[in-house]
Scaffold this motif. Structure first.
Motif, PDB file in Angstrom:
ATOM      1  N   LEU A 124       0.822  -1.211   0.000  1.00 23.47           N
ATOM      2  CA  LEU A 124       0.000   0.000   0.000  1.00 23.47           C
ATOM      3  C   LEU A 124       0.857   1.262   0.000  1.00 23.47           C
ATOM      4  N   LYS A 125       2.014   1.202   0.643  1.00 23.70           N
ATOM      5  CA  LYS A 125       2.896   2.374   0.663  1.00 23.70           C
ATOM      6  C   LYS A 125       3.565   2.619  -0.682  1.00 23.70           C
ATOM      7  N   GLU A 126       3.581   1.606  -1.545  1.00 20.89           N
ATOM      8  CA  GLU A 126       4.204   1.751  -2.861  1.00 20.89           C
ATOM      9  C   GLU A 126       3.249   2.262  -3.932  1.00 20.89           C
ATOM     10  N   VAL A 127       2.007   2.541  -3.556  1.00 17.04           N
ATOM     11  CA  VAL A 127       1.053   3.045  -4.546  1.00 17.04           C
ATOM     12  C   VAL A 127       1.549   4.398  -5.053  1.00 17.04           C
ATOM     13  N   ASP A 128       1.621   4.516  -6.361  1.00 19.83           N
ATOM     14  CA  ASP A 128       2.158   5.713  -6.987  1.00 19.83           C
ATOM     15  C   ASP A 128       1.218   6.910  -6.792  1.00 19.83           C
ATOM     16  N   ASP A 129       1.804   8.092  -6.694  1.00 24.73           N
ATOM     17  CA  ASP A 129       0.998   9.307  -6.546  1.00 24.73           C
ATOM     18  C   ASP A 129       0.074   9.515  -7.740  1.00 24.73           C
ATOM     19  N   GLY A 130       0.494   9.100  -8.914  1.00 21.32           N
ATOM     20  CA  GLY A 130      -0.345   9.245 -10.104  1.00 21.32           C
ATOM     21  C   GLY A 130      -1.629   8.440  -9.999  1.00 21.32           C
ATOM     22  N   VAL A 131      -1.541   7.278  -9.397  1.00 26.00           N
ATOM     23  CA  VAL A 131      -2.730   6.446  -9.210  1.00 26.00           C
ATOM     24  C   VAL A 131      -3.682   7.131  -8.232  1.00 26.00           C
ATOM     25  N   VAL A 132      -3.124   7.719  -7.189  1.00 24.13           N
ATOM     26  CA  VAL A 132      -3.952   8.427  -6.212  1.00 24.13           C
ATOM     27  C   VAL A 132      -4.619   9.635  -6.875  1.00 24.13           C
ATOM     28  N   GLU A 133      -3.877  10.377  -7.693  1.00 26.73           N
ATOM     29  CA  GLU A 133      -4.450  11.519  -8.399  1.00 26.73           C
ATOM     30  C   GLU A 133      -5.540  11.074  -9.360  1.00 26.73           C
ATOM     31  N   ALA A 134      -5.343   9.950 -10.044  1.00 27.29           N
ATOM     32  CA  ALA A 134      -6.364   9.433 -10.952  1.00 27.29           C
ATOM     33  C   ALA A 134      -7.628   9.055 -10.191  1.00 27.29           C
ATOM     34  N   ALA A 135      -7.458   8.455  -9.022  1.00 27.39           N
ATOM     35  CA  ALA A 135      -8.617   8.096  -8.204  1.00 27.39           C
ATOM     36  C   ALA A 135      -9.362   9.346  -7.756  1.00 27.39           C
ATOM     37  N   MET A 136      -8.611  10.386  -7.392  1.00 25.07           N
ATOM     38  CA  MET A 136      -9.248  11.641  -6.971  1.00 25.07           C
ATOM     39  C   MET A 136     -10.006  12.278  -8.132  1.00 25.07           C
ATOM     40  N   SER A 137      -9.448  12.227  -9.344  1.00 26.28           N
ATOM     41  CA  SER A 137     -10.119  12.835 -10.489  1.00 26.28           C
ATOM     42  C   SER A 137     -11.390  12.091 -10.860  1.00 26.28           C
ATOM     43  N   MET A 138     -11.494  10.837 -10.430  1.00 27.33           N
ATOM     44  CA  MET A 138     -12.709  10.064 -10.703  1.00 27.33           C
ATOM     45  C   MET A 138     -13.700  10.127  -9.560  1.00 27.33           C
ATOM     46  N   GLY A 139     -13.439  10.978  -8.573  1.00 25.98           N
ATOM     47  CA  GLY A 139     -14.421  11.198  -7.521  1.00 25.98           C
ATOM     48  C   GLY A 139     -14.111  10.542  -6.195  1.00 25.98           C
ATOM     49  N   ALA A 140     -12.887  10.154  -5.953  1.00 22.46           N
ATOM     50  CA  ALA A 140     -12.535   9.570  -4.660  1.00 22.46           C
ATOM     51  C   ALA A 140     -12.717  10.605  -3.565  1.00 22.46           C
ATOM     52  N   GLY A 141     -12.877  10.146  -2.347  1.00 25.21           N
ATOM     53  CA  GLY A 141     -13.183  11.023  -1.228  1.00 25.21           C
ATOM     54  C   GLY A 141     -12.057  11.956  -0.828  1.00 25.21           C
ATOM     55  N   MET A 142     -12.347  12.740   0.170  1.00 27.12           N
ATOM     56  CA  MET A 142     -11.414  13.754   0.653  1.00 27.12           C
ATOM     57  C   MET A 142     -10.191  13.138   1.329  1.00 27.12           C
ATOM     58  N   LEU A 143     -10.288  11.911   1.764  1.00 25.18           N
ATOM     59  CA  LEU A 143      -9.144  11.298   2.424  1.00 25.18           C
ATOM     60  C   LEU A 143      -7.949  11.240   1.489  1.00 25.18           C
ATOM     61  N   LEU A 144      -8.191  10.932   0.229  1.00 20.72           N
ATOM     62  CA  LEU A 144      -7.088  10.864  -0.720  1.00 20.72           C
ATOM     63  C   LEU A 144      -6.493  12.234  -0.988  1.00 20.72           C
ATOM     64  N   SER A 145      -7.338  13.263  -1.020  1.00 19.08           N
ATOM     65  CA  SER A 145      -6.791  14.597  -1.269  1.00 19.08           C
ATOM     66  C   SER A 145      -5.920  15.053  -0.103  1.00 19.08           C
ATOM     67  N   LYS A 146      -6.282  14.670   1.114  1.00 20.41           N
ATOM     68  CA  LYS A 146      -5.446  14.999   2.275  1.00 20.41           C
ATOM     69  C   LYS A 146      -4.095  14.296   2.165  1.00 20.41           C
ATOM     70  N   LYS A 147      -4.108  13.050   1.700  1.00 22.34           N
ATOM     71  CA  LYS A 147      -2.867  12.303   1.541  1.00 22.34           C
ATOM     72  C   LYS A 147      -1.989  12.979   0.492  1.00 22.34           C
ATOM     73  N   MET A 148      -2.583  13.411  -0.596  1.00 22.63           N
ATOM     74  CA  MET A 148      -1.804  14.050  -1.648  1.00 22.63           C
ATOM     75  C   MET A 148      -1.221  15.376  -1.168  1.00 22.63           C
ATOM     76  N   ASP A 149      -1.985  16.131  -0.394  1.00 21.98           N
ATOM     77  CA  ASP A 149      -1.482  17.388   0.157  1.00 21.98           C
ATOM     78  C   ASP A 149      -0.257  17.139   1.026  1.00 21.98           C
ATOM     79  N   LYS A 150      -0.285  16.081   1.829  1.00 25.36           N
ATOM     80  CA  LYS A 150       0.847  15.759   2.705  1.00 25.36           C
ATOM     81  C   LYS A 150       2.070  15.364   1.881  1.00 25.36           C
ATOM     82  N   ARG A 151       1.843  14.607   0.813  1.00 28.29           N
ATOM     83  CA  ARG A 151       2.971  14.158  -0.011  1.00 28.29           C
ATOM     84  C   ARG A 151       3.610  15.330  -0.746  1.00 28.29           C
ATOM     85  N   ARG A 152       2.806  16.286  -1.154  1.00 28.13           N
ATOM     86  CA  ARG A 152       3.337  17.433  -1.893  1.00 28.13           C
ATOM     87  C   ARG A 152       4.120  18.373  -0.985  1.00 28.13           C
ATOM     88  N   ALA A 153       3.746  18.413   0.293  1.00 28.64           N
ATOM     89  CA  ALA A 153       4.380  19.347   1.235  1.00 28.64           C
ATOM     90  C   ALA A 153       5.779  18.934   1.621  1.00 28.64           C
TER      91      ALA A 153
END
Length: 142
Positions: A113-142
């Motif tokens: 699970l820790k090896e999931v690529d950021d691009g996959v997470v972004e793709a999931a968010m663009s398809m309507g994934a919940g806010m939990l994923l956006s919080k994860k992406m914000d942390k990774r970008r910071a």
């Protein structure tokens, strides 16, 4: 050399081995999969960081993984008796096998699970994934 008794013993042994392997794998995943998910989610870089839960599960996983199987087998005899009703045989061996396998499975799930690529997470968010994923992406970008 290969009389009926020997063939019967071999077939019984293979059946017992298959039973122990399949049952311990099934129950090992039943316990290890959620444990691995919780480890990945509660890690300091996870979706919902929680140091206390992570440290407890991390300690349990490391402790059980470090105990040799024969010692674990002896240590969990009372638990095995309580669950199965006896402390010997193929059914009784499944209990320590599950206890030994679950932390290994949890670590595999956590690392996967820790090896999931950021691009996959972004793709999931663009398809309507919940806010939990956006919080994860914000942390990774910071």
């Amino acid at each position: 050399m290969w009389d009926k008794e020997i063939i019967t013993m071999l077939l019984e042994g293979m059946a017992d081995t298959l039973y122990m392997t399949l049952m311990s794998t099934l129950f090992g995943y039943v316990l290890g999969l959620p444990m691995g998910i919780v480890l990945a989610v509660t890690d300091k870089e996870g979706i919902r960081p929680n140091g206390l839960i992570y440290k407890i599960l991390d300690f349990i996983a490391n402790l059980i993984r470090s105990i040799p199987f024969l010692i674990l087998l002896i240590l969990v005899i009372p638990v095995t008796k309580a669950i199965v009703g006896k402390s010997y045989g193929p059914g009784a061996t499944v209990v320590p096998l599950v206890i030994a396998a679950a932390p290994f499975i949890a670590r595999m799930v956590e690392s996967s699970l820790k090896e999931v690529d950021d691009g996959v997470v972004e793709a999931a968010m663009s398809m309507g994934a919940g806010m939990l994923l956006s919080k994860k992406m914000d942390k990774r970008r910071a």
